[in-house]
Scaffold this motif. Structure first.
Motif, PDB file in Angstrom:
ATOM      1  N   ARG A   1       4.025  -9.119  -5.394  1.00  0.00           N
ATOM      2  CA  ARG A   1       4.571 -10.422  -5.005  1.00  0.00           C
ATOM      3  C   ARG A   1       5.744 -10.816  -5.899  1.00  0.00           C
ATOM      4  O   ARG A   1       6.733 -11.390  -5.428  1.00  0.00           O
ATOM      5  N   ALA A   2       5.629 -10.516  -7.188  1.00  0.00           N
ATOM      6  CA  ALA A   2       6.744 -10.818  -8.098  1.00  0.00           C
ATOM      7  C   ALA A   2       7.966  -9.963  -7.765  1.00  0.00           C
ATOM      8  O   ALA A   2       9.109 -10.438  -7.831  1.00  0.00           O
ATOM      9  N   LEU A   3       7.751  -8.717  -7.396  1.00  0.00           N
ATOM     10  CA  LEU A   3       8.858  -7.834  -7.038  1.00  0.00           C
ATOM     11  C   LEU A   3       9.536  -8.298  -5.749  1.00  0.00           C
ATOM     12  O   LEU A   3      10.764  -8.243  -5.627  1.00  0.00           O
ATOM     13  N   ARG A   4       8.762  -8.756  -4.790  1.00  0.00           N
ATOM     14  CA  ARG A   4       9.358  -9.250  -3.548  1.00  0.00           C
ATOM     15  C   ARG A   4      10.234 -10.460  -3.811  1.00  0.00           C
ATOM     16  O   ARG A   4      11.286 -10.633  -3.178  1.00  0.00           O
ATOM     17  N   ALA A   5       9.828 -11.299  -4.762  1.00  0.00           N
ATOM     18  CA  ALA A   5      10.657 -12.453  -5.110  1.00  0.00           C
ATOM     19  C   ALA A   5      11.932 -12.021  -5.825  1.00  0.00           C
ATOM     20  O   ALA A   5      12.999 -12.602  -5.612  1.00  0.00           O
ATOM     21  N   ALA A   6      11.829 -10.999  -6.671  1.00  0.00           N
ATOM     22  CA  ALA A   6      12.987 -10.530  -7.439  1.00  0.00           C
ATOM     23  C   ALA A   6      13.921  -9.670  -6.610  1.00  0.00           C
ATOM     24  O   ALA A   6      15.110  -9.561  -6.924  1.00  0.00           O
ATOM     25  N   LEU A   7      13.404  -9.049  -5.547  1.00  0.00           N
ATOM     26  CA  LEU A   7      14.191  -8.158  -4.682  1.00  0.00           C
ATOM     27  C   LEU A   7      14.025  -8.603  -3.233  1.00  0.00           C
ATOM     28  O   LEU A   7      13.350  -7.945  -2.430  1.00  0.00           O
ATOM     29  N   PRO A   8      14.635  -9.717  -2.863  1.00  0.00           N
ATOM     30  CA  PRO A   8      14.412 -10.264  -1.514  1.00  0.00           C
ATOM     31  C   PRO A   8      14.892  -9.368  -0.385  1.00  0.00           C
ATOM     32  O   PRO A   8      14.443  -9.514   0.753  1.00  0.00           O
ATOM     33  N   ASP A   9      15.792  -8.431  -0.678  1.00  0.00           N
ATOM     34  CA  ASP A   9      16.292  -7.530   0.364  1.00  0.00           C
ATOM     35  C   ASP A   9      15.446  -6.268   0.507  1.00  0.00           C
ATOM     36  O   ASP A   9      15.706  -5.444   1.389  1.00  0.00           O
ATOM     37  N   ALA A  10      14.463  -6.101  -0.349  1.00  0.00           N
ATOM     38  CA  ALA A  10      13.612  -4.910  -0.291  1.00  0.00           C
ATOM     39  C   ALA A  10      12.637  -5.015   0.875  1.00  0.00           C
ATOM     40  O   ALA A  10      12.264  -6.111   1.304  1.00  0.00           O
ATOM     41  N   ASP A  11      12.216  -3.869   1.381  1.00  0.00           N
ATOM     42  CA  ASP A  11      11.156  -3.830   2.374  1.00  0.00           C
ATOM     43  C   ASP A  11       9.811  -3.733   1.658  1.00  0.00           C
ATOM     44  O   ASP A  11       9.715  -3.183   0.555  1.00  0.00           O
ATOM     45  N   ALA A  12       8.784  -4.267   2.290  1.00  0.00           N
ATOM     46  CA  ALA A  12       7.465  -4.332   1.676  1.00  0.00           C
ATOM     47  C   ALA A  12       6.461  -3.556   2.510  1.00  0.00           C
ATOM     48  O   ALA A  12       6.489  -3.617   3.742  1.00  0.00           O
ATOM     49  N   VAL A  13       5.566  -2.843   1.835  1.00  0.00           N
ATOM     50  CA  VAL A  13       4.517  -2.086   2.509  1.00  0.00           C
ATOM     51  C   VAL A  13       3.165  -2.605   2.056  1.00  0.00           C
ATOM     52  O   VAL A  13       2.901  -2.738   0.854  1.00  0.00           O
ATOM     53  N   ASP A  14       2.329  -2.898   3.024  1.00  0.00           N
ATOM     54  CA  ASP A  14       0.966  -3.364   2.775  1.00  0.00           C
ATOM     55  C   ASP A  14       0.053  -2.144   2.743  1.00  0.00           C
ATOM     56  O   ASP A  14       0.042  -1.339   3.677  1.00  0.00           O
ATOM     57  N   LEU A  15      -0.716  -1.988   1.683  1.00  0.00           N
ATOM     58  CA  LEU A  15      -1.595  -0.828   1.565  1.00  0.00           C
ATOM     59  C   LEU A  15      -2.719  -0.857   2.590  1.00  0.00           C
ATOM     60  O   LEU A  15      -3.398   0.160   2.788  1.00  0.00           O
ATOM     61  N   ASP A  16      -2.922  -1.973   3.263  1.00  0.00           N
ATOM     62  CA  ASP A  16      -3.894  -2.009   4.345  1.00  0.00           C
ATOM     63  C   ASP A  16      -3.403  -1.218   5.552  1.00  0.00           C
ATOM     64  O   ASP A  16      -4.202  -0.763   6.377  1.00  0.00           O
ATOM     65  N   THR A  17      -2.098  -1.068   5.669  1.00  0.00           N
ATOM     66  CA  THR A  17      -1.534  -0.327   6.801  1.00  0.00           C
ATOM     67  C   THR A  17      -0.874   0.987   6.378  1.00  0.00           C
ATOM     68  O   THR A  17      -0.522   1.790   7.238  1.00  0.00           O
ATOM     69  N   PHE A  18      -0.701   1.205   5.079  1.00  0.00           N
ATOM     70  CA  PHE A  18      -0.091   2.443   4.578  1.00  0.00           C
ATOM     71  C   PHE A  18      -0.991   3.007   3.492  1.00  0.00           C
ATOM     72  O   PHE A  18      -1.080   2.462   2.394  1.00  0.00           O
ATOM     73  N   ASP A  19      -1.686   4.086   3.815  1.00  0.00           N
ATOM     74  CA  ASP A  19      -2.623   4.717   2.891  1.00  0.00           C
ATOM     75  C   ASP A  19      -1.879   5.745   2.048  1.00  0.00           C
ATOM     76  O   ASP A  19      -1.552   6.835   2.523  1.00  0.00           O
ATOM     77  N   MET A  20      -1.602   5.403   0.804  1.00  0.00           N
ATOM     78  CA  MET A  20      -0.831   6.298  -0.066  1.00  0.00           C
ATOM     79  C   MET A  20      -1.541   7.614  -0.343  1.00  0.00           C
ATOM     80  O   MET A  20      -0.905   8.584  -0.762  1.00  0.00           O
ATOM     81  N   THR A  21      -2.848   7.664  -0.131  1.00  0.00           N
ATOM     82  CA  THR A  21      -3.592   8.898  -0.379  1.00  0.00           C
ATOM     83  C   THR A  21      -3.557   9.850   0.805  1.00  0.00           C
ATOM     84  O   THR A  21      -4.040  10.979   0.709  1.00  0.00           O
ATOM     85  N   ASP A  22      -2.991   9.400   1.935  1.00  0.00           N
ATOM     86  CA  ASP A  22      -2.930  10.211   3.154  1.00  0.00           C
ATOM     87  C   ASP A  22      -1.541  10.822   3.289  1.00  0.00           C
ATOM     88  O   ASP A  22      -0.561  10.098   3.505  1.00  0.00           O
ATOM     89  N   PRO A  23      -1.406  12.133   3.172  1.00  0.00           N
ATOM     90  CA  PRO A  23      -0.068  12.735   3.266  1.00  0.00           C
ATOM     91  C   PRO A  23       0.606  12.454   4.608  1.00  0.00           C
ATOM     92  O   PRO A  23       1.831  12.375   4.684  1.00  0.00           O
ATOM     93  N   GLY A  24      -0.174  12.273   5.666  1.00  0.00           N
ATOM     94  CA  GLY A  24       0.413  11.993   6.970  1.00  0.00           C
ATOM     95  C   GLY A  24       1.085  10.639   7.044  1.00  0.00           C
ATOM     96  O   GLY A  24       2.004  10.441   7.852  1.00  0.00           O
ATOM     97  N   ALA A  25       0.663   9.700   6.198  1.00  0.00           N
ATOM     98  CA  ALA A  25       1.258   8.363   6.231  1.00  0.00           C
ATOM     99  C   ALA A  25       2.732   8.397   5.875  1.00  0.00           C
ATOM    100  O   ALA A  25       3.525   7.582   6.375  1.00  0.00           O
ATOM    101  N   TYR A  26       3.121   9.327   5.033  1.00  0.00           N
ATOM    102  CA  TYR A  26       4.504   9.396   4.567  1.00  0.00           C
ATOM    103  C   TYR A  26       5.449   9.846   5.681  1.00  0.00           C
ATOM    104  O   TYR A  26       6.661   9.625   5.598  1.00  0.00           O
ATOM    105  N   GLU A  27       4.896  10.473   6.712  1.00  0.00           N
ATOM    106  CA  GLU A  27       5.723  10.914   7.830  1.00  0.00           C
ATOM    107  C   GLU A  27       6.033   9.779   8.786  1.00  0.00           C
ATOM    108  O   GLU A  27       6.848   9.935   9.698  1.00  0.00           O
TER     109      GLU A  27
END
Length: 459
Positions: free
Chosen positions: A197-223
């Motif tokens: 949340r602090a990073l989103r405030a500091a970088l308002p132009d950045a895109d945000a990923v919610d770990l509820d929808t992006f599983d970093m442990t799943d290699p297929g998610a990166y595709e």
């Protein structure tokens, strides 16, 4: 002929001309069209080409462009002569700047993403080749501008009205009607946690990923992500349940999130030339040293620290990386300071350990330091980042919070780590978590004193 390549700048930022030696005899000539070690040493980006394309132009006057593509490219001629013209179509003060170069086999031009590229063949049989660092796709949308726009002031050797130009290129818009190419941006992983949340405030132009929808442990998610949109990934995600990590189910989850996930991220970063910012922890040390610098070897006491150390080792293999090591993080969510403030308000008199020492790190400061590293172009590597000022124990921090909340600090009772842990299933913790801040301070970043951040936080 020179013994090696030489690089020249142009009016367009990042557009570089490379003079290439042609080594010839009565059979013809040889050149090193792309020699990574030599050219990077001369100042060309290590842009990682993945595709080589060739354009053959049968007759003089064939004219192509002006197209800005969403990748970097290195262009050169194999045969013939040409006139090259480039227009900066990136947002910013350079938008609309032009540069021209006479092209022959002894010249190459590095064209950064977002700079419009065009050329006009001046001899029959001119062959134009270019290396690119993204695979061509039929769905790519190019930013383009009219070849003959008077605002560009390009003096074509063969007037565009008399040149061989495709109908599509003749229909390109004038500069005044061009929307600049969207720049690459940062992607924040774990964007909805305290640091995220602090990073989103500091970088308002950045895109945000919610770990509820992006599983970093799943290699297929990166595709599923279009990585060509990004130049930086900030990993604010981690498994931080220090005590639960000591249990069988927690151990598996901690290793998956803090180590295995970073293998997938590192693979993705290498493939797409991403800069990765990864947040580390004082738990990678055993706390026997009173102050930890960036060169100290890993010596984690528990599973959480072991997984964080493993993740750091993985991230350190990424060519463009910042490992930001921090301690005692306080942000927008449940944390020690909020707990002490609530206890002070509720009239509770807690016992707090007095033999663990460190400095608080507020997520606003952590985000500010990360943005500084990215914006300043600081050398890649590991940086300690916490609040500044005198170290304190958790007991002293609790007393400070009580006093600021209007409670008598004497209502906080000191206790030892051993006494506090009696009857509890707690992970081992480093006794000393103070981080040496000299390295990040040398880049021009001055961390705020903990006391100042604590005032703002409690207010």
């Amino acid at each position: 002929m020179s013994s090696g390549p030489a690089v020249r700048s142009t009016p367009i930022e990042g557009l570089l001309v490379v003079d290439l030696p042609l080594h010839g005899d009565n059979r013809g000539w040889f050149k090193e069209n792309w020699q990574r070690e030599k050219m990077v040493a001369l100042g060309l980006p290590d842009f990682g080409p993945v595709q080589n394309n060739v354009s053959y132009n049968a007759t003089a006057g064939a004219t192509r462009g002006i197209h800005a593509e969403p990748w970097d490219k290195l262009v050169s001629l194999m045969t013939g002569k040409a006139f090259g013209a480039w227009v900066d179509l990136r947002p910013g003060p350079g938008f609309g700047t032009t540069a021209t170069v006479d092209l022959h086999p002894g010249v190459a031009v590095f064209v950064p993403r977002g700079v419009g590229n065009s050329y006009q063949a001046l001899e029959d049989g001119t062959t134009y080749a270019y290396l690119v660092n993204e695979h061509w796709r039929p769905d790519v949308v190019y930013t383009a501008v009219a070849l003959d726009d008077p605002a560009l002031g390009i003096d074509w050797p063969i007037p565009i009205a008399e040149a061989e130009v495709s109908d599509k290129d003749r229909a390109n818009p004038l500069l005044a009607d061009v929307t600049p190419m969207e720049p690459r941006r940062a992607l924040i992983l774990g964007a909805y946690g305290q640091l995220g949340r602090a990073l989103r405030a500091a970088l308002p132009d950045a895109d945000a990923v919610d770990l509820d929808t992006f599983d970093m442990t799943d290699p297929g998610a990166y595709e599923t992500i279009d990585w060509s949109r990004y130049d930086t990934v900030i990993n604010a995600a981690a498994y931080t349940a220090v005590d639960t990590a000591e249990k069988p189910e927690g151990r598996v989850a901690a290793w998956a999130a803090n180590a295995t996930a970073l293998v997938h991220l590192a693979t993705t970063a290498a493939r797409h030339r991403l800069t990765v910012v990864h947040v580390s922890s004082d738990y990678v040390f055993d706390g026997t040293r009173e102050v930890h610098d960036e060169a100290e070897p890993f010596s984690p006491l528990g599973v959480y620290g072991q997984t964080k150390a493993a993740g750091d080792a993985v991230v350190s293999t990424i060519a463009r990386h910042y490992i930001v090591r921090t301690s005692w993080v306080i942000g927008d969510g449940g944390n020690f300071v909020r707990t002490m403030a609530r206890l002070a308000k509720d009239g509770v008199s807690p016992s707090v350990v007095d033999d663990q020492f460190g400095r608080l790190t507020f997520t606003t400061e952590l985000a500010r330091g990360i943005v500084h590293l990215l914006d300043s172009g600081a050398p890649y590597g590991t940086y300690n980042l916490s609040g500044s000022g005198e170290p304190a124990s958790w007991y002293e921090v609790a007393r400070d919070v009580f006093a600021r909340c209007g409670r008598d600090p004497e209502d906080v009772t000191p206790t030892s780590t051993e006494s506090y842990g009696e009857g509890k299933d707690l992970a081992p913790r480093p006794r000393h978590s103070v981080l040496d801040l000299a390295k990040i301070e040398a880049t021009g970043f001055v961390p705020l004193p903990v006391s100042d951040s604590l005032d703002s936080y409690l207010a």
